[in-house]
Design a protein around this motif. Structure first.
Motif, PDB file in Angstrom:
ATOM      1  N   ARG A  63       0.818  -1.214   0.000  1.00  0.00           N
ATOM      2  CA  ARG A  63       0.000   0.000   0.000  1.00  0.00           C
ATOM      3  C   ARG A  63       0.851   1.263   0.000  1.00  0.00           C
ATOM      4  O   ARG A  63       0.436   2.297  -0.517  1.00  0.00           O
ATOM      5  N   PHE A  68      -1.479   4.386  -1.092  1.00  0.00           N
ATOM      6  CA  PHE A  68      -2.624   4.515  -0.191  1.00  0.00           C
ATOM      7  C   PHE A  68      -2.188   4.847   1.225  1.00  0.00           C
ATOM      8  O   PHE A  68      -3.001   5.213   2.061  1.00  0.00           O
ATOM      9  N   PRO A  88      -1.626   8.491  -5.443  1.00  0.00           N
ATOM     10  CA  PRO A  88      -1.727   7.206  -6.142  1.00  0.00           C
ATOM     11  C   PRO A  88      -2.029   7.350  -7.635  1.00  0.00           C
ATOM     12  O   PRO A  88      -1.526   6.579  -8.436  1.00  0.00           O
ATOM     13  N   TYR A  89      -2.852   8.368  -7.993  1.00  0.00           N
ATOM     14  CA  TYR A  89      -3.276   8.458  -9.395  1.00  0.00           C
ATOM     15  C   TYR A  89      -2.185   9.013 -10.305  1.00  0.00           C
ATOM     16  O   TYR A  89      -2.365   9.091 -11.502  1.00  0.00           O
ATOM     17  N   VAL A  93       1.797   2.676 -11.452  1.00  0.00           N
ATOM     18  CA  VAL A  93       1.720   1.435 -10.698  1.00  0.00           C
ATOM     19  C   VAL A  93       0.245   1.070 -10.648  1.00  0.00           C
ATOM     20  O   VAL A  93      -0.588   1.946 -10.440  1.00  0.00           O
ATOM     21  N   ASN A  94      -0.103  -0.167 -10.915  1.00  0.00           N
ATOM     22  CA  ASN A  94      -1.495  -0.571 -10.767  1.00  0.00           C
ATOM     23  C   ASN A  94      -1.590  -1.776  -9.841  1.00  0.00           C
ATOM     24  O   ASN A  94      -0.633  -2.516  -9.674  1.00  0.00           O
ATOM     25  N   THR A  95      -2.787  -1.907  -9.249  1.00  0.00           N
ATOM     26  CA  THR A  95      -2.967  -2.904  -8.201  1.00  0.00           C
ATOM     27  C   THR A  95      -4.091  -3.869  -8.561  1.00  0.00           C
ATOM     28  O   THR A  95      -5.116  -3.446  -9.084  1.00  0.00           O
TER      29      THR A  95
END
Lengths: 359, 277
Positions: A63, A68, A88-89, A93-95
């Motif tokens: 996170r 986050f 985060p945006y 990096v994507n989760t």
């Protein structure tokens, strides 16, 4: 205690092509130290697994990288850019979330298209890339379905496609397979692995399942109580665990506690010559490294002992024996399936397989 | 055993239930019946059915002006209460700030305050602010008093929402603002509609607060009340029947939406105090 220091070679081998650098990162929630001074590099194209028990801090580290949470100390860098100060945006990096977190009010296709839409990608490009991503996870046939109409495995695939369509530099996967049943999980593991090879995206995978970690990873980073216990490729971490904790967590092992005195190592009923300084010692000896000595012969680099079989657990292709060697020492021995065994036998193992580990 | 005892109690329970329901609903049935009675409010049982009173009602411009006023006030109240209620619900759900517990209670207070207190205090506020009493002050009164209803409903909706969805949205590159419009609000759609319907209904039949804040233009309940002082006319029965029908319709819609949005969870604190306003 900090065994990451015991393993500097792995760290340095990846330094050249590091995609992500975690530098001395700590995270505190109130009085709780969730992460303590973590340093970790991830190479471009690597499949790295954060392995640990629940509460070891692996999800928190994920996170922090996703954005986050903010680190209490330390920095995170990605290809020469400081990552931890970005929201985060703005991170490439994507989760894939543990429970997928699909958007229930959008169809599978719109879920996948979401990341492209919010970045104002031209509509013509969106449809092509969405179809491509759905194809990657073999879900073209379900594009119009709402998430609630999809099975767990299908939701998992859509979550994967939704992340991959953005062509992230780094894909974070938070226990993505834990909600699937055993058969489906095995199948998804295999697909995940081949998908990662095909597209060449760096994967940072979080799991508490050491088998899963061994099967999938290029390297495993084992976390314990918020600190890195050991970082190494699966074969190496299995063959050469740095600590007793690692040896026990990854696979099964016999921990032999004893001492060295006058160049003799003594662990309960077992003793063998060892040219080391005197003091207490722990060895890890894998059950499959021990075999039944049928002919009674012993090479110079082998250790032999007598023991009676206390319990035999049949496992299809192999048998797991619990052997009482006297002096309160029990050894677990894995041998190829051989039919029921009773009574006393001679057991033998090679000295090279008794790996000295730290506490 | 239990089946046996419950069958023995059943006749009394049935009688009791009949009496209670009769007490509540018979007057409404009578009211509806008499709205079709040619002889107006006199004469029992009603003998000659007619739609005359409805014809008279539809020609009565004062009534229709008050209906329009009520609709304007209700629509405005819905917008005001939903907007402020959503902000309050978001603050309660997401933010941590000193005095949060106090804020929660203050926001919910109008639910249990008697309308007379709310109305009187708003009247004093209007007087101090030098605001002439009008539909606008009624709208402010309803809108603010009903924020609590909106807050309760929307807070329940937010609590039910999976926060990972918003994280997923941010993760996929959506700004917080995009996330709010594309993820948070659509997730709250059912709660918003349910709260809107309830606020609309509560506003249209509100009397106590309205009474203190009204200017020259009447809302429907005050128009009816004003006419009642000159005696019950069958026209009032007719308009009451229409209100009853519309209310039942709205409540049924509201109930279904709420059941869907809460997924069978308990109805929480809204149920009882909602009646008092």
């Amino acid at each position: 205690m900090s065994a990451s220091a015991a393993n500097p070679p792995e760290q340095s081998t990846t330094d050249g092509a590091a995609l992500l650098e975690v530098r001395n990162v700590a995270k505190r929630f109130g009085a709780l130290d969730v992460l303590k001074n973590i340093s970790l590099n991830i190479a471009s194209g690597e499949f790295l697994t954060l392995l640990g028990e629940s509460g070891s801090g692996k999800t928190t580290l994920l996170r922090l990288i996703a954005g986050f949470e903010q680190p209490s100390a330390g920095e995170i860098w990605m290809v020469g850019e400081r990552l931890d100060i970005l929201p985060p945006y703005k991170r490439r990096v994507n989760t894939v979330f543990q429970n997928y977190a699909l958007f229930p009010h959008l169809s599978a296709r719109d879920n996948v298209a979401f990341g492209l839409r919010v970045k104002n990608t031209p509509a013509s490009e969106i449809s092509g890339r969405v179809e491509e991503a759905l194809g990657m996870v073999k879900m073209q046939g379900f594009a119009a379905a709402r998430p609630c109409k999809l099975s767990g495995g299908q939701q998992q695939r859509i979550a994967l496609a939704r992340a991959l369509v953005n062509r992230p530099q780094l894909l974070l996967l938070d226990e993505p397979l834990s909600a699937l049943d055993a058969n489906l999980r095995k199948q998804m593991q295999s697909e995940l692995k081949s998908l990662q090879r095909e597209i060449g995206i760096t994967f940072l995978f979080v799991t508490h399942d050491q088998e899963e970690a061994m099967a999938l990873s290029d390297r495993i980073a084992l976390l314990r109580d918020g600190a890195l216990e050991q970082v190494a490729p699966p074969r190496e971490i299995y063959a050469h665990p740095a600590t007793a904790y690692t040896a026990q967590f990854i696979g099964q092992t016999n921990l032999l506690r004893g001492e060295i005195r006058g160049s003799i190592a003594t662990c309960g009923a077992l003793r063998w010559p060892l040219e080391e300084t005197d003091g207490p010692v722990i060895f890890s000896l894998r059950p499959e490294a021990i075999r039944i000595c049928a002919d009674g012969k012993r090479q110079t680099n082998e250790v032999k002992c007598r023991g009676s079989i206390r319990q035999q657990l049949y496992g299809g292709s192999s048998e797991l024996l619990e052997v009482d060697c006297g002096s309160g020492q029990t050894l677990r021995v894995r041998i190829p399936a051989c039919g029921p065994l009773t009574g006393e036998h001679e057991f033998i193992f090679s000295l090279a397989d008794a790996v000295r580990v730290q506490e | 055993m239990t089946a046996n005892s419950s069958t023995r109690r059943a006749p009394f329970l049935a009688l009791y239930a009949t009496l209670v329901f009769g007490f509540i609903y018979l007057p409404i049935v009578v009211l509806i019946l008499y709205s079709f009675n040619r002889d107006g409010v006199g004469g029992f049982p009603p003998r000659h059915l007619t739609l005359n009173w409805y014809a008279q009602l539809f020609a009565d411009s004062a009534i229709w002006d008050s209906v329009l006023n009520s609709l304007i006030v209700a629509a405005g109240s819905v917008l005001l209460a939903l907007t402020l209620g959503l902000l309050a619900a978001l603050a309660l759900d997401r933010a941590d700030f000193p005095g949060k517990a106090l804020f929660r209670r203050l926001v919910l207070l109008p639910l249990i305050l008697p309308g007379i207190i709310t109305g009187l205090s708003l009247l004093m506020f209007a007087v101090f602010a030098g605001m002439p009493l009008s539909l606008f002050t009624v709208f402010l009164g309803h809108g603010t008093a009903l924020i609590s209803v909106a807050t309760t409903e929307l807070f329940a909706g937010l609590q039910k929402m999976d926060r990972a969805q918003e994280e997923a949205s941010l993760d996929l590159g959506a700004t917080p603002w995009q996330t709010f419009w594309r993820i948070t609000l659509p997730n709250l759609k059912l709660s918003l509609i349910a709260a809107g319907l309830l606020i609309f209904t509560l506003s249209t039949d509100e009397i106590a607060v309205t009474f203190f804040l009204i200017g020259r233009d009447n809302t429907l309940p005050l128009e009816i009340w004003g006419r009642l002082r000159r005696g019950i006319t069958p026209e009032i029965n007719a308009v009451s029947t229409l209100i009853f029908a519309v209310s039942v319709g709205l409540i049924v819609i509201w109930y279904h939406l709420r059941a869907r949005s809460l997924g069978g969870r308990s109805q929480e604190l809204l149920e009882t105090p909602g009646e008092s306003s």
